[in-house]
Design an enzyme around this catalytic site. Structure first.
Site, PDB file in Angstrom:
ATOM      1  N   LYS A 116       0.814  -1.227   0.000  1.00 17.87           N
ATOM      2  CA  LYS A 116       0.000   0.000   0.000  1.00 17.87           C
ATOM      3  C   LYS A 116       0.840   1.266   0.000  1.00 17.87           C
ATOM      4  CE  LYS A 116      -4.104  -2.079   1.691  1.00 17.87           C
ATOM      5  NZ  LYS A 116      -5.377  -1.787   2.293  1.00 17.87           N
ATOM      6  N   HIS A 235     -15.068  -2.620   7.971  1.00 20.95           N
ATOM      7  CA  HIS A 235     -14.363  -2.292   6.726  1.00 20.95           C
ATOM      8  C   HIS A 235     -14.684  -3.268   5.595  1.00 20.95           C
ATOM      9  CE1 HIS A 235     -12.237   0.512   9.211  1.00 20.95           C
ATOM     10  NE2 HIS A 235     -11.745  -0.461   9.955  1.00 20.95           N
ATOM     11  N   LYS A 237     -17.474  -4.422   2.685  1.00 25.01           N
ATOM     12  CA  LYS A 237     -18.628  -3.856   1.973  1.00 25.01           C
ATOM     13  C   LYS A 237     -19.844  -4.787   2.057  1.00 25.01           C
ATOM     14  CE  LYS A 237     -15.191  -2.104  -1.149  1.00 25.01           C
ATOM     15  NZ  LYS A 237     -14.381  -2.459  -2.323  1.00 25.01           N
ATOM     16  N   ARG A 291      -7.620  -6.542  -9.886  1.00 24.71           N
ATOM     17  CA  ARG A 291      -8.392  -7.744 -10.215  1.00 24.71           C
ATOM     18  C   ARG A 291      -9.849  -7.348 -10.400  1.00 24.71           C
ATOM     19  NH1 ARG A 291     -11.312  -7.919  -5.585  1.00 24.71           N
ATOM     20  NH2 ARG A 291     -10.217  -7.287  -3.691  1.00 24.71           N
ATOM     21  N   ARG A 337     -25.156  -7.768  -0.832  1.00 23.51           N
ATOM     22  CA  ARG A 337     -24.416  -9.022  -0.598  1.00 23.51           C
ATOM     23  C   ARG A 337     -25.180  -9.863   0.420  1.00 23.51           C
ATOM     24  NH1 ARG A 337     -17.908  -8.128  -0.583  1.00 23.51           N
ATOM     25  NH2 ARG A 337     -17.861  -6.290  -1.922  1.00 23.51           N
TER      26      ARG A 337
HETATM   27  P1  ADP Z   1      -8.432  -3.222   2.782  1.00 22.86           P
HETATM   28  O1  ADP Z   1      -7.466  -3.466   1.680  1.00 22.86           O
HETATM   29  O2  ADP Z   1      -8.087  -3.953   4.032  1.00 22.86           O
HETATM   30  O3  ADP Z   1      -9.865  -3.387   2.371  1.00 22.86           O
HETATM   31  P2  ADP Z   1      -8.627  -0.322   2.495  1.00 22.86           P
HETATM   32  O4  ADP Z   1      -7.429   0.558   2.451  1.00 22.86           O
HETATM   33  O5  ADP Z   1      -9.341  -0.587   1.222  1.00 22.86           O
HETATM   34  O6  ADP Z   1      -8.221  -1.700   3.203  1.00 22.86           O
HETATM   35  O7  ADP Z   1      -9.680   0.255   3.532  1.00 22.86           O
HETATM   36  C1  ADP Z   1     -10.855  -0.436   3.842  1.00 22.86           C
HETATM   37  C2  ADP Z   1     -11.846   0.488   4.494  1.00 22.86           C
HETATM   38  O8  ADP Z   1     -11.302   1.066   5.691  1.00 22.86           O
HETATM   39  C3  ADP Z   1     -12.254   1.675   3.635  1.00 22.86           C
HETATM   40  O9  ADP Z   1     -13.286   1.361   2.749  1.00 22.86           O
HETATM   41  C4  ADP Z   1     -12.672   2.659   4.710  1.00 22.86           C
HETATM   42  O10 ADP Z   1     -13.963   2.306   5.171  1.00 22.86           O
HETATM   43  C5  ADP Z   1     -11.718   2.405   5.849  1.00 22.86           C
HETATM   44  N1  ADP Z   1     -10.528   3.319   5.787  1.00 22.86           N
HETATM   45  C6  ADP Z   1      -9.347   3.056   5.183  1.00 22.86           C
HETATM   46  N2  ADP Z   1      -8.494   4.104   5.284  1.00 22.86           N
HETATM   47  C7  ADP Z   1      -9.147   5.067   5.985  1.00 22.86           C
HETATM   48  C8  ADP Z   1      -8.806   6.409   6.443  1.00 22.86           C
HETATM   49  N3  ADP Z   1      -7.618   6.956   6.201  1.00 22.86           N
HETATM   50  N4  ADP Z   1      -9.764   7.094   7.126  1.00 22.86           N
HETATM   51  C9  ADP Z   1     -10.962   6.544   7.399  1.00 22.86           C
HETATM   52  N5  ADP Z   1     -11.335   5.291   7.010  1.00 22.86           N
HETATM   53  C10 ADP Z   1     -10.451   4.562   6.319  1.00 22.86           C
END
Ligand code: ADP
Length: 446
Positions: A116, A235, A237, A291, A337
């Site tokens: 990341k 976190h 969906k 993906r 879902r």
């Molecule tokens: P993963 O790869 O584990 O799914 P993500 O980076 O996509 O992680 O983050 C997943 C979720 O976490 C996001 O959709 C959001 O809801 C929350 N999130 C991630 N980063 C932040 C942030 N900086 N501030 C607030 N919420 C966050």
């Protein structure tokens, strides 16, 4: 074009890929673990191979078993689906070394986006706005505290190799830093075998908005607009829609254009999704999924484009047949879902589905692999179906969803259907008044 594709996955996504292959006249090979012998796509595929015991590590993540199955059956390409090996650059390389095509991006792009920190750096250099964060992984509590004091609280620790919302911990004040840092590191180590974590400013009321792109080997890139995936728990969906009610069209066009330019400059090939947080009119890039995504269906519904078929054609070296100007966004789509889990505690609920009836009718799409008397195993993701509703506008979409949920019957296991039934009647959901924290803050009141 490929003659035979091995589908290295299971569940609804394996059926989805199988359908695309069949429509394109491509033969299919299903692979499965012991318990998955009676999966829907196994029955529908031209050939099937058992690749190991139930534990995913020994079957769906077992690279040598999958490669052997592909060689044995003479497959010329492997579709990794979502999850499992789909974002494993090494697997992509091994597939190529064996003279087959990995249906996905180039291994180097999977590697960049799999970390990341490098993902954010790369995208920032390509002109994409990112969330403020530590420049690299944070190695000590002092380093974390310094960053947090400068950026302002709350801050969020995230796993460098994260996924599925794991390894994330919030610190609201200086005295929470130590605990959050330690917990995030140990969760990251346990889930990803890599304890590195980094820091981000924690956005308090954002929406999760992502942009779907498709790119070919010849520098052609299109975007299929946005998906709003703000309804999440832990976190993860739960409900996704397009277009987002919170995003003015000009803002959508602006970010999607930036994304298309960045993807072209990067030389990325295949389908992908850039995930953003969107707050007060500003976008902040979080990560890119290299993906197909579970929620790709909502974009398919509003554009009429079959993303999986495009993905296969691109992997086979074909040019994108669609230009951006050919894409017209039509109506509104929402995906619900249906997970085999308790709708209040979200505890997994494996077991036999003793009664099943899926809704139907105009604008109701079901992507699922389950049938009556199917036994939901305890070993894998709990997603058993996706109900995707498409209608001319959001209001009609929600009305149609109500009909669909009135018709739906799943007995024998608990599912998230009951939660969706409440959500679609909730005033905040109806008026579009929600952010990524809404579901967790309102669960009790629902
Ligand atoms: P993963 O790869 O584990 O799914 P993500 O980076 O996509 O992680 O983050 C997943 C979720 O976490 C996001 O959709 C959001 O809801 C929350 N999130 C991630 N980063 C932040 C942030 N900086 N501030 C607030 N919420 C966050």
């Amino acid at each position: 074009m490929f003659k035979k594709i091995l589908i290295a996955n299971r569940g609804d996504i394996a059926v989805r890929i199988l359908r695309a292959c069949k429509e394109m006249g491509i033969k299919t090979v299903a692979v499965h673990s012991l318990v998955d012998e009676s999966l829907m796509h196994v029955k529908l595929a031209d050939e099937s191979v058992c690749i190991g015991p139930n534990n995913a590590r020994d079957s769906y993540l077992n690279v040598s078993a999958i490669i052997s199955a592909a060689e044995l059956t003479g497959a010329d390409a492997i579709h990794p689906g979502v999850g499992f090996l789909s974002e494993n650059g090494k697997f992509a390389e091994v597939v190529a070394l064996h003279g087959m095509t990995f249906i996905g991006p180039k291994p180097e792009h999977i590697a960049i986006m799999g970390n990341k920190i490098t993902a954010k750096k790369t995208m920032e250099e390509l002109g994409i706005p990112v969330v403020d964060g530590s420049n690299g992984d944070v190695k000590s509590i002092d380093e974390a505290t310094n960053f947090a004091n400068e950026a302002g609280y709350p801050v969020l620790f995230k796993a460098v190799s994260g996924g599925g919302g794991k390894g994330m911990k919030i610190a609201n004040s200086p005295n929470e830093v130590e605990n959050a840092f330690k917990m995030a590191r140990s969760e990251a180590e346990a889930n990803f075998g890599n304890c590195s974590v980094y820091l981000e400013r924690y956005l308090v009321n954002p929406r999760h908005i992502e942009i779907q792109i498709i790119a070919d080997f010849y520098g052609n890139v299109i975007h299929l607009g946005e998906r709003d995936c703000s309804i999440q728990r832990n976190h993860q969906k739960l409900m996704e829609e397009s277009p987002s009610i919170a995003l003015p069209r000009e803002k959508r066009d602006e970010i999607a254009e930036k994304v298309s330019i960045a993807i072209k400059k990067l030389g990325y090939v295949g389908v992908g999704t850039l995930e953003f947080l969107y707050e007060k009119g500003e976008f902040f890039f979080m990560e890119m999924n290299t993906r197909l995504q579970v929620e790709h269906c909502v974009s398919e519904e509003i554009t009429g484009i079959d993303i999986v078929k495009e993905q296969i054609k691109i992997a086979a070296g074909e040019k994108l047949s669609i230009k951006q100007s050919d894409i017209h966004f039509c109506g509104h789509a929402i995906e619900f879902r249906i997970n085999a889990e308790h709708s209040e505690t979200f505890m997994p609920s494996p077991g036999k589905i003793v009664e099943l009836y899926f809704p139907g009718g105009n604008g109701v799409r079901i992507d699922s692999h389950v049938y009556r008397n199917y036994e939901v195993p305890q070993y894998y993701d709990s997603l058993i179906a996706k109900i995707i509703i498409h209608a001319p506008n959001r209001e009609e979409c929600l009305a149609k969803a109500q009909c669909a949920f009135d018709e739906l019957i799943v007995d024998g296991v608990f599912t998230t259907a009951d939660l969706h039934r409440k959500l679609i009647k909730n005033q905040d959901i109806i008026s579009g008044n929600f952010d990524i924290h809404w579901l967790e803050n309102n669960l009790r009141r629902l």
